[in-house]
Design an enzyme around this catalytic site. Structure first.
Site, PDB file in Angstrom:
ATOM      1  N   LYS A  83       0.867  -1.182   0.000  1.00 21.36           N
ATOM      2  CA  LYS A  83       0.000   0.000   0.000  1.00 21.36           C
ATOM      3  C   LYS A  83       0.902   1.229   0.000  1.00 21.36           C
ATOM      4  CE  LYS A  83      -4.050   1.782   2.540  1.00 21.36           C
ATOM      5  NZ  LYS A  83      -4.896   1.597   3.752  1.00 21.36           N
ATOM      6  N   SER A 158      -9.803   1.460   2.584  1.00 21.16           N
ATOM      7  CA  SER A 158      -8.921   2.265   1.759  1.00 21.16           C
ATOM      8  C   SER A 158      -7.814   1.475   1.046  1.00 21.16           C
ATOM      9  CB  SER A 158      -8.271   3.338   2.625  1.00 21.16           C
ATOM     10  OG  SER A 158      -7.429   2.750   3.596  1.00 21.16           O
ATOM     11  N   SER A 182     -10.007  -0.971   6.784  1.00 19.42           N
ATOM     12  CA  SER A 182      -9.393  -0.728   5.471  1.00 19.42           C
ATOM     13  C   SER A 182      -8.658  -1.908   4.857  1.00 19.42           C
ATOM     14  CB  SER A 182      -8.435   0.464   5.554  1.00 19.42           C
ATOM     15  OG  SER A 182      -9.167   1.654   5.521  1.00 19.42           O
TER      16      SER A 182
END
Ligand SMILES: [Mg+2]
Ligand SMILES: [Zn+2]
Lengths: 481, 483, 100
Positions: A83, A158, A182
């Site tokens: 990420k 996310s 997330s």
């Protein structure tokens, strides 16, 4: 989703075993994944940055090491996507924000160092909702990520890019961060395994903070065993993170096949409503599957569960408003010039942050500001304690708990962008574990409406990851067809 | 209590009420929350790391030594060491890297202490807490490095993250002298316990003063906080100016606005910096990246027992040995120079403590805690004075020689210089000769003109080539006159 | 929309956070924040007397490091990544509108 028709290894465990034993070369593993990226990335946009050259170089190093008989680590040759909120030295790290576009950190996050030591190959940095604020990966300054199962739909967020990368076969593994769901929510929407470990089990050093007391890095993978292997590799005490738990890495894989016979699996009778019927149906089947495997299903109450959303949306923005104050155009990142420093701050931040980030900064600033602290932030901290107490009571009767991971299957792009509250409600079932710091994971469990993946969430008390994974492993074996 | 320090300060009937906030940089090797060096004077931005710069993803880890030094200081000023937490104080300023300062807010490490001034006046200490320092800005262009009119500013983060202890006194101070004595005493304690070098000129010790005025017995008035007071002398000047300014305003029928003011050393005035209305809203909340600091009692006691004898106790010892008051100037000066132990060593070697004190104060200003003259040599010298073998003047000359040679035998030096106790009849002969030589001066002296004494004594000193004891000469002249 | 938060309060918050809002944006933000605060009013009814605020998920204490120097960042690398630098230092526009 991968299109590898031959017997070439696809799971992390298989890849690492084959690479370590010189059966498959890391170089070939990397080429096959890069080819997959080449084929579908334009449609999915899982990555902010693909590190093709770096990955090839690293793969060659590993192959060389294997050829001279060196130990190359438990994740040898396994492509992993990170990420883009984890610092990678000299490699752009953006948080999908304009304000950090182009910034190259001068240091590596602890997880990045650990992955390197384990022999993994970082293949790219994945897209996310800006500063990890969102549940659809639509709040990215670089455009949304799309769900590999249906590119008209969101991958969740996310960590949508990391979930999509694994679901699309771009990487065998990926890392996300989970502040309110997330990792687990996009895992559910993309049909992969996603784990939020116990707070403090994985170092946050080098993870760009959203809400410090809630953030935790965790794995995505296609199998429960792969997630276990990855989590073991990245967990363990880090002296650079004061909130890191002082113990060695988690011990999970050894117990993975222990089953659930005799395990007490809790059903929360006062769970907040809002899950769609397909999701509820899968959850019921999950309870049945565990009962069939020898578990005892028990009813528990967690009355404060329903207040999690409020506590979260006061605490997380409050911490975020402070964590994001450092983006001021002075030391790193982007600046909008102005005649004086104060004006420069405002111009830089107004231009650099997207709408959702600004909304949360303002909400958090308000919750902390003079005259409102007690009513909002202070009160939310007490609700947080209440939630932790309620879970502690539930865990006296149950070993693990089961809930939906996401209230619905993947929704369409744009469905929830105009109403922030509707987006926030995506995290109803995942938020409490962040508030308590306890582990939780989403494991794919069949499909729902439109044939889209459904995830079931397994929750466990702090540091009881082994029990949580055992439960998930059983569900994985008993997925409804 | 001595009049020197607690003597009343009033201005048109008003008294001042002052509390001091002193920031001190701790003498650690590294920063409060990271491992880059805490070092003054290095090239700009060389002592930096991700935490110091507040880079995304960086996390603070508390320096154990900073905690221990804060405990040392706290225990030295009679505080209770307690369970403490860190908070974030949020505000934007370019020298504050994260746009928040990590500081201790509602749960400081040290609370409820006091500090006794040399004259015995007690100033309460509310708290002493740990926090991080900021970087340093330099203003370029414009005049004299001031903010106003500058073209831009440059920031050096070497100092950012340096550990500070902020020591907050209670509003017990009533005079400029007390304020100065408080700062000096605190400084001496900080140095004695090794917590800081406390150099005001290098900025490692900085003082803010909260000043209000009131008619004696009335409620506390509205206070103003004065920043940027950078020397002990300025502390006295700044609060005196500020108290007088406030009295002036009250007498003119105006009310005092609560505000932050800036002490300007060059014009000797305080100026408004910001009023309370536009004071920042700091949005304090507990720092989630750090955990509770709860020193166990064993650690606290270990620190307590490792503390040295503090300046106040040392002054009492020295005062007792020399027969002086603990706040006598020589006691203050010699203790401040760390030469008190030396004076006591002279006494232990059989010397006269009070004469040793005077010699050390006057002759050893440039010497350290261990003067080059061995204690035994100074002991001999003071004994020779007591026994009348040396006059005060002769003793000084011998001491100068001892110091120049880094020691030696006082008796041998005195002998080599031909200093011998002057025979009484020899002195009487000289006095009579002086009277005979200056009949006019003698007549004036006898008629009560004291000034004439000088000429007569001077003549004897000259005749004796400075070896005569001035006091003995005067006594002889008095005896002749009164006969 | 309720009146849980006024445009003035939102303006003050934006200023504290160094964000500028147009008049339209201010009204829109006020509306959205007010809506959210309405949702978050569900905790108003809870009796929370005597509950300890939970600031950290895990109750650990006394995490400290030894006072030992480690390598510093390279100044040139760091300044090269800064928006503006001069003379080995970070450059900012004149500091006015902020306190000395
Ligand atoms: Mg202060
Ligand atoms: Zn302070």
């Amino acid at each position: 989703m991968t299109d590898l028709t031959d017997s070439f290894p696809t799971t992390a465990i298989d890849i690492a075993w084959n690479v370590r034993n010189n059966i498959v070369r890391a170089t070939e593993v990397v080429e096959r994944h890069l080819a997959e990226i080449e084929r579908r990335e334009d449609d999915i946009h899982a990555f902010n940055l693909v590190l093709a050259d770096e990955a090839r170089e690293r793969a060659a190093e590993i192959d060389d090491a294997v050829s001279v008989g060196r130990d190359v680590g438990p994740l040898a040759g396994v492509p992993i996507a990170l990420k883009d909120n984890m610092c990678t030295r000299g490699i752009p790290t953006t948080c999908s924000s304009k304000i950090l576009d182009g910034w190259r950190p001068p240091y590596d996050a602890t997880v990045v160092t650990k992955l390197r030591e384990a022999g993994a190959i970082v293949i790219g940095k994945t897209n996310l909702d800006e500063f990890a604020m969102g549940s659809s990966t639509e709040n990215s300054a670089f455009g949304p990520t799309r769900n590999p199962h249906d590119t008209t739909r969101v991958p969740g967020g996310s960590s949508g890019g990391s979930a999509a990368a694994v679901a699309a076969g771009f990487a065998a593994l990926s890392l996300g961060s989970d502040t309110g769901g997330s990792i687990r929510q996009p895992a559910a929407l993309c049909g992969v395994v996603g784990v939020k470990p116990t707070y403090g089990a994985v170092s946050r050093y080098g993870l760009i903070a959203f809400a410090s007391s809630l953030d935790q890095i965790g794995p995505f993978s296609t199998t429960v065993a792969d997630a276990s292997l990855l989590l073991e590799s990245i967990s363990g005490h880090d002296p650079l993170d004061s909130t890191s738990i002082r113990q060695g890495s988690l011990d999970i894989t050894r117990q993975l096949d222990f089953g659930v016979a005799g395990l007490r699996v809790g059903r929360i009778t006062d769970l907040p409503e809002g899950a769609s019927s397909d999701v509820v149906e899968r959850l019921e089947q999950a309870f049945d599957a565990l009962r069939d495997a020898g578990a005892e299903i028990v009813d528990v109450e967690v009355p404060a569960f329903t207040y999690g959303l409020t506590a979260y949306y006061l605490i997380a923005p409050a911490e975020a408003s402070s964590n994001l104050a450092r983006y001021d155009g002075v030391r790193f990142g982007n600046r909008v010039e102005a005649p004086d420093t104060n004006a420069m701050y405002t111009a830089t931040r107004t231009d650099g942050f997207g709408a959702e980030v600004k909304r949360r900064i303002m909400l958090g600033t308000y919750a902390l500001s003079a005259g409102y602290y007690d009513a909002y932030y202070g009160r939310a901290l007490k609700v947080r304690q209440r939630i932790a107490d309620d879970f502690a009571r539930a865990y006296e009767r149950a070993d693990v708990l089961l809930t939906p991971a996401s209230p619905t299957v993947a929704f369409h792009l744009g469905d929830k962008t105009s109403d922030p509250m509707s987006m926030y409600l995506c995290d109803t079932y995942t938020i409490p574990s962040n508030l308590t710091g306890e582990p939780a994971m989403s494991v794919p469990f069949g499909t729902g409406d439109d044939g889209l993946p459904v995830g079931v969430q397994v929750l466990a008390p702090a540091l009881q990851e082994a029990m949580m994974f055992r439960t998930a492993a059983v569900l994985e074996q008993r997925v409804p067809r | 209590m001595s009049d020197a320090i607690t003597s009343e300060w009033t201005f048109r009937g008003y008294e001042m009420v002052v509390g001091l906030e002193v920031h001190v940089e701790l003498a650690t090797r590294t920063k409060l929350f990271s491992a880059s060096p805490n070092r003054f004077g290095d090239e700009p931005n060389t002592n930096i790391d991700p935490v110091t710069l507040g880079l995304p993803g960086a996390l603070p880890v508390l320096n154990r030594q900073a905690v221990e030094l804060a405990m040392r200081l706290g225990l030295a000023v009679n505080c209770t060491v307690q369970r403490s937490t860190f908070a974030r104080k949020n505000y934007f300023y370019p020298d504050m890297p994260k746009a928040y300062q990590i500081s201790q807010y509602d749960e400081p490490i040290c609370i409820d202490g006091w500090l006794d001034l040399p004259d015995g006046f007690r100033v309460g200490i509310e708290r002493a807490h740990l926090e991080e320092d900021t970087g340093k800005s330099t203003h370029v262009g414009g005049t004299g490095g001031r903010i106003h009119g500058s073209e831009h500013s440059l920031i050096d983060f070497n100092r950012a993250g340096v550990p500070l202890v902020e020591i907050v006194s209670r509003p017990d101070i009533r005079t400029p002298e007390q304020a100065k004595a408080y700062v000096s005493e605190l400084r001496a304690i900080l140095v004695a316990v090794g917590a800081s070098d406390a150099k005001m000129e290098e900025g490692s010790m900085r003082v803010d003063a909260n000043v209000s005025v009131r008619l004696p017995g009335a409620e506390f008035g509205t206070r103003c906080e004065i920043k940027n007071v950078n020397s002990v002398r300025s502390v006295g000047r700044a609060i005196e100016y500020e108290a007088q300014r406030q009295v002036g305003m009250l007498e003119a029928g105006e009310s005092i606005r609560q505000e932050t003011r800036h002490w300007d050393e060059t014009d000797g005035r305080t100026h408004t910096l910001r009023s309370k209305e536009d004071a920042d809203d700091y949005r304090y909340f507990q720092e989630p990246d750090l955990v509770v600091v709860d020193p166990d009692p064993e650690w606290i006691e270990r620190v307590r027992f490792s503390l040295p004898v503090l300046p106040a106790a040392r002054r009492v010892l020295l005062a007792a040995a020399t027969g002086q008051r603990p706040d006598a100037e020589a006691i203050l000066v010699v203790t401040d120079r760390d030469q008190d132990a030396y004076v006591l060593a002279v006494a232990a070697a059989g010397g006269d403590a009070s004469r040793a004190l005077v010699h050390v104060k006057e002759a050893f200003a440039d010497e350290g805690a261990r003067p080059s003259v061995p204690a035994a040599a100074l002991a001999t010298l003071t004994r020779m004075e007591i026994d009348g073998e040396l006059t005060a003047t002769q003793a000084k000359q011998v001491l100068a020689e001892l110091a120049a040679g880094g020691g030696g035998d006082a008796r041998a030096i005195a002998a080599a210089k031909g200093f011998e106790a002057m025979d009484a009849s020899e002195l009487e002969t000289m006095v009579d000769a002086a009277i005979a030589a200056q009949p006019e001066a003698w007549a004036k002296y006898c008629s009560g003109e004291g000034k004439a004494l000088g000429a007569l004594v001077g003549a004897v000193m000259k005749e004796s080539r400075g070896q005569a004891d001035g006091k003995a000469v005067t006594a002889l002249l008095e005896r002749r006159r009164d006969a | 929309m309720s009146d849980r938060i006024t445009p003035e309060a939102v303006a003050k918050v934006a200023k504290l956070a160094r964000l500028s809002l147009s008049d339209d944006e201010l009204l829109h933000a006020t509306h959205q924040l007010s809506d959210m605060l309405d949702h978050f009013a569900d905790i108003d009814a809870l009796d929370l007397d005597g509950v300890t605020p939970m600031t950290h998920p895990t109750p650990i204490a006394n995490v400290m490091r030894e006072d030992i120097e480690m390598d510093c960042l390279d100044r040139d690398e760091v300044l090269a990544a800064a928006p503006a630098a001069e003379d080995g230092r970070f450059r900012v526009p004149p500091i006015i509108g902020l306190d000395d």
